[in-house]
Design a protein around this motif. Structure first.
Motif, PDB file in Angstrom:
ATOM      1  N   PRO A 136       0.859  -1.237   0.000  1.00 26.18           N
ATOM      2  CA  PRO A 136      -0.197  -0.012   0.093  1.00 26.18           C
ATOM      3  C   PRO A 136       0.781   1.295   0.011  1.00 26.18           C
ATOM      4  O   PRO A 136       0.411   2.518  -0.592  1.00 26.18           O
ATOM      5  N   ASP A 137       2.094   1.379   0.423  1.00 28.95           N
ATOM      6  CA  ASP A 137       2.837   2.500   0.486  1.00 28.95           C
ATOM      7  C   ASP A 137       3.629   2.614  -0.785  1.00 28.95           C
ATOM      8  O   ASP A 137       4.423   3.807  -1.008  1.00 28.95           O
ATOM      9  N   ASN A 138       3.446   1.681  -1.956  1.00 29.17           N
ATOM     10  CA  ASN A 138       4.313   1.845  -3.146  1.00 29.17           C
ATOM     11  C   ASN A 138       3.545   3.032  -3.938  1.00 29.17           C
ATOM     12  O   ASN A 138       2.231   3.239  -4.077  1.00 29.17           O
ATOM     13  N   PRO A 139       4.334   3.981  -4.689  1.00 25.45           N
ATOM     14  CA  PRO A 139       3.677   4.945  -5.517  1.00 25.45           C
ATOM     15  C   PRO A 139       3.386   4.384  -6.628  1.00 25.45           C
ATOM     16  O   PRO A 139       3.816   3.480  -7.320  1.00 25.45           O
ATOM     17  N   VAL A 140       2.437   5.046  -7.382  1.00 25.73           N
ATOM     18  CA  VAL A 140       1.768   4.593  -8.803  1.00 25.73           C
ATOM     19  C   VAL A 140       1.983   5.799  -9.698  1.00 25.73           C
ATOM     20  O   VAL A 140       1.504   6.760  -9.164  1.00 25.73           O
ATOM     21  N   VAL A 141       2.806   5.648 -10.750  1.00 22.97           N
ATOM     22  CA  VAL A 141       2.945   6.840 -11.570  1.00 22.97           C
ATOM     23  C   VAL A 141       2.389   6.251 -12.829  1.00 22.97           C
ATOM     24  O   VAL A 141       1.718   5.187 -13.083  1.00 22.97           O
ATOM     25  N   PHE A 142       2.213   7.195 -14.064  1.00 19.86           N
ATOM     26  CA  PHE A 142       1.409   6.820 -15.304  1.00 19.86           C
ATOM     27  C   PHE A 142       2.092   7.537 -16.411  1.00 19.86           C
ATOM     28  O   PHE A 142       2.671   8.718 -16.171  1.00 19.86           O
ATOM     29  N   PHE A 143       1.856   6.961 -17.558  1.00 18.17           N
ATOM     30  CA  PHE A 143       2.509   7.708 -18.838  1.00 18.17           C
ATOM     31  C   PHE A 143       1.323   7.636 -19.540  1.00 18.17           C
ATOM     32  O   PHE A 143       0.589   6.672 -19.813  1.00 18.17           O
ATOM     33  N   ASP A 144       0.542   8.914 -20.263  1.00 16.57           N
ATOM     34  CA  ASP A 144      -0.216   9.018 -21.112  1.00 16.57           C
ATOM     35  C   ASP A 144       0.365   8.785 -22.504  1.00 16.57           C
ATOM     36  O   ASP A 144       1.323   9.475 -22.943  1.00 16.57           O
ATOM     37  N   ILE A 145      -0.103   7.905 -23.157  1.00 16.76           N
ATOM     38  CA  ILE A 145       0.361   7.715 -24.582  1.00 16.76           C
ATOM     39  C   ILE A 145      -0.450   8.130 -25.513  1.00 16.76           C
ATOM     40  O   ILE A 145      -1.814   7.992 -25.869  1.00 16.76           O
ATOM     41  N   GLY A 154       8.518  15.089 -12.838  1.00 16.48           N
ATOM     42  CA  GLY A 154       8.999  16.354 -13.251  1.00 16.48           C
ATOM     43  C   GLY A 154       9.505  16.928 -12.034  1.00 16.48           C
ATOM     44  O   GLY A 154      10.128  18.255 -12.112  1.00 16.48           O
ATOM     45  N   GLU A 155       9.690  16.478 -10.911  1.00 17.67           N
ATOM     46  CA  GLU A 155      10.343  17.038  -9.676  1.00 17.67           C
ATOM     47  C   GLU A 155      11.832  17.183  -9.567  1.00 17.67           C
ATOM     48  O   GLU A 155      12.426  18.008  -9.054  1.00 17.67           O
ATOM     49  N   PHE A 156      12.514  16.409 -10.436  1.00 14.61           N
ATOM     50  CA  PHE A 156      14.030  16.291 -10.547  1.00 14.61           C
ATOM     51  C   PHE A 156      14.438  17.387 -11.437  1.00 14.61           C
ATOM     52  O   PHE A 156      13.679  17.666 -12.454  1.00 14.61           O
ATOM     53  N   LYS A 157      15.515  18.077 -10.901  1.00 15.84           N
ATOM     54  CA  LYS A 157      15.843  19.511 -11.810  1.00 15.84           C
ATOM     55  C   LYS A 157      17.396  19.357 -11.730  1.00 15.84           C
ATOM     56  O   LYS A 157      18.141  18.824 -10.931  1.00 15.84           O
ATOM     57  N   LEU A 158      17.711  19.827 -12.860  1.00 13.68           N
ATOM     58  CA  LEU A 158      19.278  19.658 -13.202  1.00 13.68           C
ATOM     59  C   LEU A 158      19.706  21.251 -13.687  1.00 13.68           C
ATOM     60  O   LEU A 158      19.071  21.748 -14.668  1.00 13.68           O
ATOM     61  N   ASN A 159      20.333  21.766 -12.981  1.00 10.22           N
ATOM     62  CA  ASN A 159      20.561  23.184 -13.118  1.00 10.22           C
ATOM     63  C   ASN A 159      19.251  23.937 -13.144  1.00 10.22           C
ATOM     64  O   ASN A 159      19.178  24.830 -14.028  1.00 10.22           O
ATOM     65  N   LYS A 160      18.555  23.678 -12.215  1.00 14.22           N
ATOM     66  CA  LYS A 160      17.329  24.682 -11.903  1.00 14.22           C
ATOM     67  C   LYS A 160      16.426  24.242 -13.049  1.00 14.22           C
ATOM     68  O   LYS A 160      15.440  25.021 -13.371  1.00 14.22           O
ATOM     69  N   ARG A 220       8.802   0.540  -4.236  1.00 18.88           N
ATOM     70  CA  ARG A 220       9.603   1.495  -3.031  1.00 18.88           C
ATOM     71  C   ARG A 220       9.981   0.221  -2.016  1.00 18.88           C
ATOM     72  O   ARG A 220      10.820   0.597  -1.286  1.00 18.88           O
ATOM     73  N   ASP A 221       9.071  -0.733  -1.709  1.00 24.41           N
ATOM     74  CA  ASP A 221       9.539  -1.823  -0.633  1.00 24.41           C
ATOM     75  C   ASP A 221      10.614  -2.573  -0.872  1.00 24.41           C
ATOM     76  O   ASP A 221      11.258  -3.044  -0.166  1.00 24.41           O
ATOM     77  N   VAL A 222      11.115  -2.701  -2.329  1.00 19.77           N
ATOM     78  CA  VAL A 222      12.136  -3.640  -2.755  1.00 19.77           C
ATOM     79  C   VAL A 222      13.282  -2.817  -3.201  1.00 19.77           C
ATOM     80  O   VAL A 222      14.573  -3.146  -2.771  1.00 19.77           O
ATOM     81  N   VAL A 223      13.155  -1.434  -3.958  1.00 25.14           N
ATOM     82  CA  VAL A 223      14.220  -0.760  -4.437  1.00 25.14           C
ATOM     83  C   VAL A 223      13.874   0.552  -4.154  1.00 25.14           C
ATOM     84  O   VAL A 223      13.634   1.361  -5.089  1.00 25.14           O
ATOM     85  N   PRO A 224      13.961   1.152  -2.778  1.00 18.19           N
ATOM     86  CA  PRO A 224      13.519   2.485  -2.578  1.00 18.19           C
ATOM     87  C   PRO A 224      14.282   3.689  -3.363  1.00 18.19           C
ATOM     88  O   PRO A 224      13.709   4.423  -3.755  1.00 18.19           O
ATOM     89  N   LYS A 225      15.627   3.545  -3.549  1.00 24.76           N
ATOM     90  CA  LYS A 225      16.246   4.784  -4.168  1.00 24.76           C
ATOM     91  C   LYS A 225      15.771   4.708  -5.773  1.00 24.76           C
ATOM     92  O   LYS A 225      15.430   5.818  -6.247  1.00 24.76           O
ATOM     93  N   THR A 226      15.891   3.436  -6.286  1.00 25.52           N
ATOM     94  CA  THR A 226      15.498   3.382  -7.845  1.00 25.52           C
ATOM     95  C   THR A 226      13.817   3.953  -7.976  1.00 25.52           C
ATOM     96  O   THR A 226      13.681   4.678  -8.821  1.00 25.52           O
ATOM     97  N   ALA A 227      13.058   3.484  -7.133  1.00 26.89           N
ATOM     98  CA  ALA A 227      11.728   3.976  -7.339  1.00 26.89           C
ATOM     99  C   ALA A 227      11.492   5.377  -6.863  1.00 26.89           C
ATOM    100  O   ALA A 227      10.707   6.204  -7.599  1.00 26.89           O
ATOM    101  N   GLU A 228      12.128   5.987  -5.935  1.00 29.04           N
ATOM    102  CA  GLU A 228      12.131   7.436  -5.854  1.00 29.04           C
ATOM    103  C   GLU A 228      12.914   8.196  -6.889  1.00 29.04           C
ATOM    104  O   GLU A 228      12.253   9.414  -7.407  1.00 29.04           O
ATOM    105  N   ASN A 229      13.917   7.749  -7.366  1.00 28.81           N
ATOM    106  CA  ASN A 229      14.394   8.455  -8.631  1.00 28.81           C
ATOM    107  C   ASN A 229      13.686   8.504  -9.995  1.00 28.81           C
ATOM    108  O   ASN A 229      13.182   9.293 -10.589  1.00 28.81           O
ATOM    109  N   PHE A 230      12.749   7.289 -10.259  1.00 28.23           N
ATOM    110  CA  PHE A 230      12.003   7.060 -11.262  1.00 28.23           C
ATOM    111  C   PHE A 230      10.837   8.053 -11.136  1.00 28.23           C
ATOM    112  O   PHE A 230      10.159   8.728 -11.948  1.00 28.23           O
TER     113      PHE A 230
END
Length: 123
Positions: A66-75, A107-113, A91-101
């Protein structure tokens, strides 16, 4: 004078008026055939989508945790929306990878703002 003889089993050469691609190299002809096959496959896929959209799998499946996030792609194909792909991130298995993805999907990840992510990407 005698006409030039073809080797046994060799195909006669086509004139440039009947087959304009004979002047192209073999790799260029191969690429053109590959692109044509890809276009035919895309047309068939678009035709199938109209039929298969009615027979989709249920939209909601139970989450693994229940704590795993769900994301989607509109095609969309050719600018026409055809559906949504939902993904549960483990997230319960690979927390760092799940958070990065998740950050790339939202769109929260920013590179040079500048936001970096999958929005308006093609695949």
């Amino acid at each position: 004078r005698h006409a030039p003889r073809a080797h046994h089993g060799a195909a006669p050469r086509a004139s440039p008026q009947t087959a304009p691609d004979t002047r192209l190299g073999p790799s260029t002809r191969r690429l053109a055939r590959s692109r044509a096959r890809g276009a035919r496959r895309a047309r068939r896929a678009r035709a199938r989508l109209g039929v298969e959209m009615a027979t989709q799998v249920p939209e909601h499946r139970p989450q693994r945790h229940p704590d795993n996030p769900v994301v989607f792609f509109d095609i969309s194909i050719g600018g026409h929306p055809v559906g949504r792909v939902k993904m549960e991130l483990f997230r319960d298995v690979v927390p760092k990878t799940a958070e990065n993805f998740r950050q790339l999907c939202t769109g929260e990840f920013k590179l040079n703002k500048v936001p970096i992510g999958y929005k308006n990407c093609t695949f």
